[in-house]
Design a protein around this motif. Sequence first.
Motif, PDB file in Angstrom:
ATOM      1  N   ALA A   1     -86.009  35.358 -11.000  1.00 44.41           N
ATOM      2  CA  ALA A   1     -85.338  35.999  -9.869  1.00 44.41           C
ATOM      3  C   ALA A   1     -84.790  34.956  -8.902  1.00 44.41           C
ATOM      4  CB  ALA A   1     -86.307  36.941  -9.155  1.00 44.41           C
ATOM      5  N   LEU A   2     -85.546  33.885  -8.672  1.00 43.97           N
ATOM      6  CA  LEU A   2     -85.046  32.816  -7.801  1.00 43.97           C
ATOM      7  C   LEU A   2     -83.844  32.115  -8.427  1.00 43.97           C
ATOM      8  CD1 LEU A   2     -88.416  31.318  -6.507  1.00 43.97           C
ATOM      9  CD2 LEU A   2     -86.795  32.757  -5.260  1.00 43.97           C
ATOM     10  N   SER A   3     -83.886  31.896  -9.733  1.00 40.44           N
ATOM     11  CA  SER A   3     -82.740  31.292 -10.419  1.00 40.44           C
ATOM     12  C   SER A   3     -81.525  32.204 -10.370  1.00 40.44           C
ATOM     13  CB  SER A   3     -83.095  30.996 -11.875  1.00 40.44           C
ATOM     14  OG  SER A   3     -84.148  30.085 -11.949  1.00 40.44           O
ATOM     15  N   ALA A   4     -81.749  33.493 -10.544  1.00 36.57           N
ATOM     16  CA  ALA A   4     -80.639  34.446 -10.474  1.00 36.57           C
ATOM     17  C   ALA A   4     -80.043  34.498  -9.069  1.00 36.57           C
ATOM     18  CB  ALA A   4     -81.106  35.836 -10.904  1.00 36.57           C
ATOM     19  N   LEU A   5     -80.885  34.346  -8.056  1.00 40.15           N
ATOM     20  CA  LEU A   5     -80.389  34.337  -6.681  1.00 40.15           C
ATOM     21  C   LEU A   5     -79.444  33.164  -6.467  1.00 40.15           C
ATOM     22  CD1 LEU A   5     -80.509  35.529  -3.820  1.00 40.15           C
ATOM     23  CD2 LEU A   5     -82.452  34.028  -3.383  1.00 40.15           C
ATOM     24  N   VAL A   6     -79.801  32.007  -6.984  1.00 38.03           N
ATOM     25  CA  VAL A   6     -78.965  30.816  -6.827  1.00 38.03           C
ATOM     26  C   VAL A   6     -77.692  30.919  -7.663  1.00 38.03           C
ATOM     27  CG1 VAL A   6     -78.881  28.324  -7.241  1.00 38.03           C
ATOM     28  CG2 VAL A   6     -80.915  29.343  -6.222  1.00 38.03           C
ATOM     29  N   CYS A   7     -77.824  31.393  -8.894  1.00 37.15           N
ATOM     30  CA  CYS A   7     -76.697  31.380  -9.833  1.00 37.15           C
ATOM     31  C   CYS A   7     -75.777  32.592  -9.727  1.00 37.15           C
ATOM     32  CB  CYS A   7     -77.212  31.287 -11.263  1.00 37.15           C
ATOM     33  SG  CYS A   7     -78.080  29.762 -11.597  1.00 37.15           S
ATOM     34  N   ALA A   8     -76.343  33.785  -9.494  1.00 37.54           N
ATOM     35  CA  ALA A   8     -75.530  35.003  -9.592  1.00 37.54           C
ATOM     36  C   ALA A   8     -75.541  35.868  -8.339  1.00 37.54           C
ATOM     37  CB  ALA A   8     -75.991  35.829 -10.786  1.00 37.54           C
ATOM     38  N   GLY A   9     -76.309  35.521  -7.342  1.00 37.31           N
ATOM     39  CA  GLY A   9     -76.291  36.285  -6.101  1.00 37.31           C
ATOM     40  C   GLY A   9     -77.453  37.247  -5.967  1.00 37.31           C
ATOM     41  N   HIS A  10     -77.491  37.913  -4.822  1.00 42.92           N
ATOM     42  CA  HIS A  10     -78.635  38.768  -4.491  1.00 42.92           C
ATOM     43  C   HIS A  10     -78.713  40.031  -5.336  1.00 42.92           C
ATOM     44  CE1 HIS A  10     -75.543  40.820  -2.148  1.00 42.92           C
ATOM     45  NE2 HIS A  10     -76.368  41.844  -2.089  1.00 42.92           N
ATOM     46  N   LEU A  11     -77.588  40.555  -5.791  1.00 41.73           N
ATOM     47  CA  LEU A  11     -77.618  41.774  -6.599  1.00 41.73           C
ATOM     48  C   LEU A  11     -78.307  41.518  -7.939  1.00 41.73           C
ATOM     49  CD1 LEU A  11     -76.642  44.723  -6.479  1.00 41.73           C
ATOM     50  CD2 LEU A  11     -74.619  43.990  -7.730  1.00 41.73           C
ATOM     51  N   ALA A  12     -77.942  40.440  -8.602  1.00 38.03           N
ATOM     52  CA  ALA A  12     -78.562  40.096  -9.884  1.00 38.03           C
ATOM     53  C   ALA A  12     -80.019  39.677  -9.697  1.00 38.03           C
ATOM     54  CB  ALA A  12     -77.778  38.989 -10.573  1.00 38.03           C
TER      55      ALA A  12
END
Length: 154
Positions: free
Chosen positions: A13-24
């Motif tokens: 989830a932290l990686s997705a926040l950095v890479c794809a934003g808060h929705l992902a």
Amino acid sequence: SLADAGAVGLSGALSALVCAGHLAAGAFAMGAAAGVVYLLLLQTDVDRLGQPSGGRVHTPLDILNPLRVARLLVPLGLIVALVVHDATAAGGLDAWLASVRWQPGANIVGSISVPSLFGGLLGYLSVALALQVRGLSKALPQAGGGPPGPPPPP
């Protein structure tokens, strides 16, 4: 263990926040949580095998087993949670409903965004993958970085 699965979900989830934003990232976290719930229900169901329950023995083929039914509803609950997540991120229910449209063959387009769907499914699958990798590393110590086992017999 489930702690490994939770750690994979949190780091994903932290990686997705950095890479794809808060929705992902939110979708990944929801998917990981749903995956952990699924694994907890599965573990509880397996632990109860062969034990008497309500006058009958608990078997894996019992169709009306409540743990089995709940376990099979977890992915559906994840999809509903992702739809609600997208509806709240779109600015409310009215804005979300304006983006939903019916197209033959594609069913309802716009009910779940692509980042949310992929993030949720990836989170759901990642926790199960974490347990598979842990099992593989225990079965093959060389793969897990442990000391090599005895050589095979000639």
